[in-house]
Design an enzyme around this catalytic site. Structure first.
Site, short mmCIF file in Angstrom:
data_model
loop_
_atom_site.label_atom_id
_atom_site.label_comp_id
_atom_site.label_asym_id
_atom_site.label_seq_id
_atom_site.Cartn_x
_atom_site.Cartn_y
_atom_site.Cartn_z
N PHE A 66 0.82 -1.23 0.00
CA PHE A 66 0.00 0.00 0.00
C PHE A 66 0.85 1.27 0.00
O PHE A 66 0.33 2.37 0.12
CB PHE A 66 -0.98 -0.01 1.17
N ARG A 67 2.17 1.13 -0.09
CA ARG A 67 3.10 2.22 -0.44
C ARG A 67 3.28 3.32 0.62
O ARG A 67 4.02 4.27 0.37
CB ARG A 67 2.69 2.89 -1.76
N HIS A 182 10.19 -13.80 -0.51
CA HIS A 182 10.23 -13.59 -1.95
C HIS A 182 11.42 -14.40 -2.43
O HIS A 182 12.58 -14.05 -2.15
CB HIS A 182 10.39 -12.11 -2.28
N ASP A 305 -0.73 -9.91 -4.07
CA ASP A 305 0.50 -9.16 -4.37
C ASP A 305 0.15 -7.82 -5.03
O ASP A 305 0.84 -7.37 -5.95
CB ASP A 305 1.45 -9.97 -5.25
N HIS A 309 1.39 0.83 -9.46
CA HIS A 309 2.18 1.91 -10.05
C HIS A 309 1.26 2.69 -10.97
O HIS A 309 0.26 2.15 -11.47
CB HIS A 309 3.36 1.36 -10.87
#
Length: 442
Positions: A66-67, A182, A305, A309
């Site tokens: 969610f940046r 990851h 995931d 952007h």
């Protein structure tokens, strides 16, 4: 059940749960489930008619980006969680590759503070495992609101990276909860950078090839065995990894994504960098093997995931274009469309999105419809046909790779701890989000 009173009754829906699928009413009191069954003689402050609808345990998406804090021009905790509840998701686990990175108690507390009474769904935050904080992970993973430790063995968006075996071993040596990974081999990624073809996103899975993922997952399983630790392998993208992990289910749990189950390398021709992800969308043979792994029970959970952007950023020529796309809002409709097509049973969908996360992450009082549990519910119309469009997407970046795709099956309502947060595409009760609680950290 006469003379009972509730805050809310969901009446006449078909409840999908661990004990089967059947028409039942659900009585909610004080944010928790208080009764299940025939409540026709009971009374409530509010009654919602769910005739013709299915009521599922609340969908949990255990991998979103969610940046915030950081590049909030493309997402923040409010907009990301708005997208979540519009898609029927009641709780999310958010990733640590923000700016600053979520690697300290202060950073976790900051995120919890930002999220509380601002996010529309419940939340937990993954903490980035690093060389510097490895010896402290046992304390970090018990912090309020912490989902556990997340490690990037291959570089993706951001600067979190632990590529060496000893660094990973040190983190797992100190971890007490299940750590998430990851899994792409950073050494091989660096060796193969020349395989990227300028302007051609279809070269992305050539660069980040099958061996890049498989080598890393093989190393990871060996380290976990040596350190007697539990691991969770995120966004598995290859058939070979599915086969490998099937032989190591005592230490490893498996996440797959809707995009690896739905898209294939053929879609680069029309969608280009919009489906550029790490690990990549691969050819159909891998998609088929991932489905087989799901059918065989190797896969434990679905994660979106969600990694937004802007379209301007995605329009940069490959490989300058960033990897990531939206997904939290489309997880439920895309997977319900697979249910409608007969690819997936409704009960297996519930297993992957609520019971599975509750089991492997030891979530307290979520993941099933049961008395005493949080009244987290996802109400769906399995027959509704809708065409997904960019203007439905609430994420700040405002687009989806599924724009124009017609699906059968749609989220009608989202209830978080008894609050009707979303109904028929409208957010009604905003900002009720609280930290998810975990049995291993209580």
């Amino acid at each position: 059940m006469a003379n009972l009173t509730f805050d809310l009754i969901l009446r006449g829906g078909v409840v999908v749960n661990q004990d089967g699928i059947a028409p039942r009413d659900i009585g909610i009191r004080g944010g928790t489930i208080a009764a299940i069954g025939d409540l026709s003689l009971a009374s409530a402050g509010e009654t919602i008619d769910c005739a013709g609808l299915h009521v599922l345990p609340g969908v949990i998406d255990s991998q979103v980006h969610f940046r915030e804090p950081g590049p909030t021009h493309k997402e923040d905790l409010e907009t990301g969680s708005r997208a979540a509840v519009l898609g029927g998701v009641t709780a999310v686990f958010e990733m640590p590759n923000t700016n600053p990175l979520t690697t300290t108690p202060e950073a976790v507390a900051d995120k919890v503070s930002r999220a509380t009474a601002r996010m529309h769904c419940d939340f937990a935050f993954w903490i980035g495992g690093t060389h510097d904080n490895a010896r402290h992970v046992a304390e970090l993973e018990r912090l309020p609101g912490a989902a556990g430790i997340k490690v990037f063995m291959g570089s993706s968006t951001g600067t979190l990276l632990v590529e060496d075996d000893e660094g990973v071993a040190k983190i797992l040596r100190h971890a007490r909860r299940r750590a998430a990974f990851h899994s792409e081999d950073e050494y091989r990624l660096n060796e193969r950078k020349d395989f990227r073809v300028a302007g051609d996103p279809s070269s992305h899975p050539v660069w980040r090839d099958t061996e890049t993922a498989l080598n890393c997952t093989r190393r990871l399983v060996d380290i976990a065995r040596r350190e007697r630790a539990r691991i969770h392998v995120l966004h598995v993208s290859t058939g070979e990894e599915i086969e490998l992990l099937a032989a190591h289910k005592d230490v490893a749990t498996v996440e797959v994504t809707p995009h690896h189950l739905t898209l294939s390398a053929d879609d680069y021709a029309t969608l280009g960098t919009k489906i550029q992800m790490n690990p990549p969308v691969r050819d159909k043979s891998h998609r088929d093997k991932i489905w087989r792994g799901l059918d065989q029970g190797v896969v434990d959970v679905l994660g979106s995931d969600h990694a937004p952007h802007t379209l301007e950023e995605k329009a940069k020529p490959y490989p300058e274009s960033p990897s990531g796309m939206t997904g939290v809002q489309t997880l439920t409709p895309i997977m319900l469309d697979h249910v409608a097509a007969g690819r997936l049973s409704l009960q297996r969908f519930v297993d992957l999105t609520s019971a599975g996360p509750a089991r492997i992450f030891q979530i307290a009082c979520k993941g099933r419809i049961a008395v005493g549990y949080d009244a987290d519910l996802t109400v769906v119309d399995l027959k509704r046909k809708v065409t997904i469009q960019n203007d439905w997407i609430a994420s700040r970046c405002g687009w989806t790779p599924y724009d124009g795709k017609q699906v059968t099956g749609w989220p009608v309502g989202t209830f978080v701890r008894g609050a009707r947060v979303m109904w028929e595409g409208e957010v009604l009760t905003p900002s009720t989000g609280r930290p998810v609680r975990f049995l291993e950290a209580l």
